[in-house]
Design a protein around this motif. Sequence first.
Motif, short mmCIF file in Angstrom:
data_model
loop_
_atom_site.label_atom_id
_atom_site.label_comp_id
_atom_site.label_asym_id
_atom_site.label_seq_id
_atom_site.Cartn_x
_atom_site.Cartn_y
_atom_site.Cartn_z
N ASP A 44 5.25 -19.34 1.52
CA ASP A 44 4.27 -20.42 1.60
C ASP A 44 3.04 -20.04 0.76
O ASP A 44 2.45 -18.98 0.97
CB ASP A 44 3.90 -20.59 3.08
CG ASP A 44 2.93 -21.71 3.33
OD1 ASP A 44 2.30 -22.19 2.36
OD2 ASP A 44 2.77 -22.10 4.51
N GLY A 63 0.97 -10.23 3.57
CA GLY A 63 1.43 -9.12 2.76
C GLY A 63 2.53 -9.51 1.79
O GLY A 63 2.68 -10.69 1.44
N LYS A 77 0.83 -1.21 0.00
CA LYS A 77 0.00 0.00 0.00
C LYS A 77 0.87 1.26 0.00
O LYS A 77 0.55 2.26 -0.64
CB LYS A 77 -0.93 0.00 1.21
CG LYS A 77 -1.89 -1.19 1.26
CD LYS A 77 -2.69 -1.18 2.55
CE LYS A 77 -3.51 -2.43 2.79
NZ LYS A 77 -2.76 -3.69 2.89
N ALA A 79 5.76 -9.54 2.02
CA ALA A 79 6.91 -10.31 2.56
C ALA A 79 8.17 -10.09 1.71
O ALA A 79 8.76 -11.05 1.21
CB ALA A 79 6.56 -11.80 2.66
N1 LIG Z 1 -3.56 -8.80 0.55
C1 LIG Z 1 -2.70 -7.79 0.56
O1 LIG Z 1 -2.52 -7.12 -0.45
C2 LIG Z 1 -1.95 -7.47 1.82
C3 LIG Z 1 -2.23 -8.12 3.04
C4 LIG Z 1 -1.50 -7.77 4.17
C5 LIG Z 1 -0.50 -6.81 4.09
N2 LIG Z 1 -0.28 -6.19 2.88
C6 LIG Z 1 0.79 -5.20 2.69
O2 LIG Z 1 2.04 -5.89 2.66
C7 LIG Z 1 3.07 -5.01 3.11
C8 LIG Z 1 3.92 -5.71 4.15
O3 LIG Z 1 3.10 -5.97 5.27
P1 LIG Z 1 3.55 -6.67 6.62
O4 LIG Z 1 5.04 -6.65 6.71
O5 LIG Z 1 2.74 -6.09 7.70
O6 LIG Z 1 3.05 -8.18 6.50
P2 LIG Z 1 3.58 -9.43 5.69
O7 LIG Z 1 2.47 -10.42 5.71
O8 LIG Z 1 4.15 -9.06 4.39
O9 LIG Z 1 4.79 -10.01 6.58
C9 LIG Z 1 4.62 -10.37 7.95
C10 LIG Z 1 5.52 -11.57 8.26
O10 LIG Z 1 4.95 -12.75 7.71
C11 LIG Z 1 5.87 -13.40 6.82
N3 LIG Z 1 5.09 -13.89 5.67
C12 LIG Z 1 4.14 -13.20 4.98
N4 LIG Z 1 3.65 -13.96 4.00
C13 LIG Z 1 4.26 -15.14 4.07
C14 LIG Z 1 4.16 -16.36 3.30
N5 LIG Z 1 3.31 -16.49 2.26
N6 LIG Z 1 4.96 -17.41 3.64
C15 LIG Z 1 5.81 -17.30 4.68
N7 LIG Z 1 5.93 -16.18 5.46
C16 LIG Z 1 5.17 -15.12 5.14
C17 LIG Z 1 6.86 -12.30 6.41
O11 LIG Z 1 8.12 -12.84 6.01
C18 LIG Z 1 6.93 -11.46 7.67
O12 LIG Z 1 7.82 -12.05 8.59
C19 LIG Z 1 2.36 -3.75 3.62
O13 LIG Z 1 2.40 -2.77 2.60
C20 LIG Z 1 0.92 -4.21 3.83
O14 LIG Z 1 -0.01 -3.17 3.70
C21 LIG Z 1 -0.98 -6.51 1.76
#
Ligand SMILES: NC(=O)c1ccc[n+]([C@@H]2O[C@H](COP(=O)([O-])OP(=O)(O)OC[C@H]3O[C@@H](n4cnc5c(N)ncnc54)[C@H](O)[C@@H]3O)[C@@H](O)[C@H]2O)c1
Length: 330
Positions: free
Chosen positions: A306, A294, A119, A296
């Motif tokens: 994952d 998000g 975002k 990641a």
């Molecule tokens: N659906 C979407 O578009 C969505 C959802 C949530 C967050 N976001 C956006 O993503 C960006 C990063 O957000 P954040 O750091 O708060 O959350 P994030 O989910 O990207 O990461 C949080 C933690 O979870 C881990 N993680 C996330 N997805 C994973 C996966 N598929 N497999 C293994 N580990 C995973 C990451 O490595 C990190 O340690 C922000 O800009 C946020 O707004 C987008």
Amino acid sequence: MTIRLAITAGEPAGIGPDLCVDIAQRSLDVDVVVITDPAVLRDRAQTLGLPLTLHEFGSTDARSGNGHLTVCPVEVNHPVTAGELQTANGSFVVETLRIAAEGCTDGRWDGIVTAPVHKGVINDCGIAFSGHTEYFRDFCGVEEVVMMLATEDLRVALVTTHLPLKDVAAACTADRIKRVSRILNADLKHFFGIREPHILVAGLNPHAGEDGHLGREEIDTIIPALNELRAEGVNLTGPLPADTLFTPKYLQNADAALAMFHDQGLPVLKFHGFGRAANITLGMPIVRTSVDHGTALDLAGTGKADSGSLLTALRVGAQMAANRRKEIES
Ligand SMILES: NC(=O)c1ccc[n+]([C@@H]2O[C@H](COP(=O)([O-])OP(=O)(O)OC[C@H]3O[C@@H](n4cnc5c(N)ncnc54)[C@H](O)[C@@H]3O)[C@@H](O)[C@H]2O)c1
Ligand SMILES: N[C@H](C(=O)O)[C@H](O)COP(=O)(O)O
């Protein structure tokens, strides 16, 4: 019934392309079209050491799964390196969402599954953007939509979505609570076949306001709204203190919990089922599901992302699209 879903690969520097390459290795139950730049998918497949043959959407040999992927091509504005955001690509990401929504309305596909976007970078490139949920709400021209995240055994919907915490109390108006509850009640019936949904509603304040001693929103706004909804036949329990709402005693007889704000409901859902939940937008004329995580950036191109949530989002999206198609055809 063949269901076709469009997947937007999301932020190209994030794990969205990795997840698309990963699901391309599998045998898929739905017809899938990925909307992104084919060069990004090719590069990411090479980085991950995975085989990938791309087909342009509409070509005679187009197919997805078992090493193949159908792509609706959109060119990035700036070359992509996994893990490194480029402000110039913010508008590219939004363009993939627009194409996805347009393809739903003109019948090219039956629904949208979104991989994660960043975002911040979209806003940095000059486009006001608070989330897919609000973007698709505005695209569809509807007043209200509902964000609901769901695992196999827990559904959590939100009255407010991407708002600064300081603005939440004012946004939890009786009108919004009623609109959101009606959408949740109706779509639990339509999409998930629940005849009379039972919804648990959280209070806003600690201990649901402690009879007005810890905040008056329950007394002044939430209880009157819930009483009106009950009079319409919506089966609600609440307002319940949010700290004990998510316990087996309440959840065992409920179909969904309705939280007042993002971080009241989603930490519980993600603690319970991160990586196997889908984010679902209710109340729209188009079907849209998403991952529960998000971008990641730390994992992009590493092979450690994952794809469990993307597979859940595809399964739920296909189920919703099939129900929507049956409804239209009957
Ligand atoms: N659906 C979407 O578009 C969505 C959802 C949530 C967050 N976001 C956006 O993503 C960006 C990063 O957000 P954040 O750091 O708060 O959350 P994030 O989910 O990207 O990461 C949080 C933690 O979870 C881990 N993680 C996330 N997805 C994973 C996966 N598929 N497999 C293994 N580990 C995973 C990451 O490595 C990190 O340690 C922000 O800009 C946020 O707004 C987008
Ligand atoms: N609220 C979502 C979550 O925490 O998973 C996420 O920010 C994505 O929201 P959109 O689907 O509106 O982009």
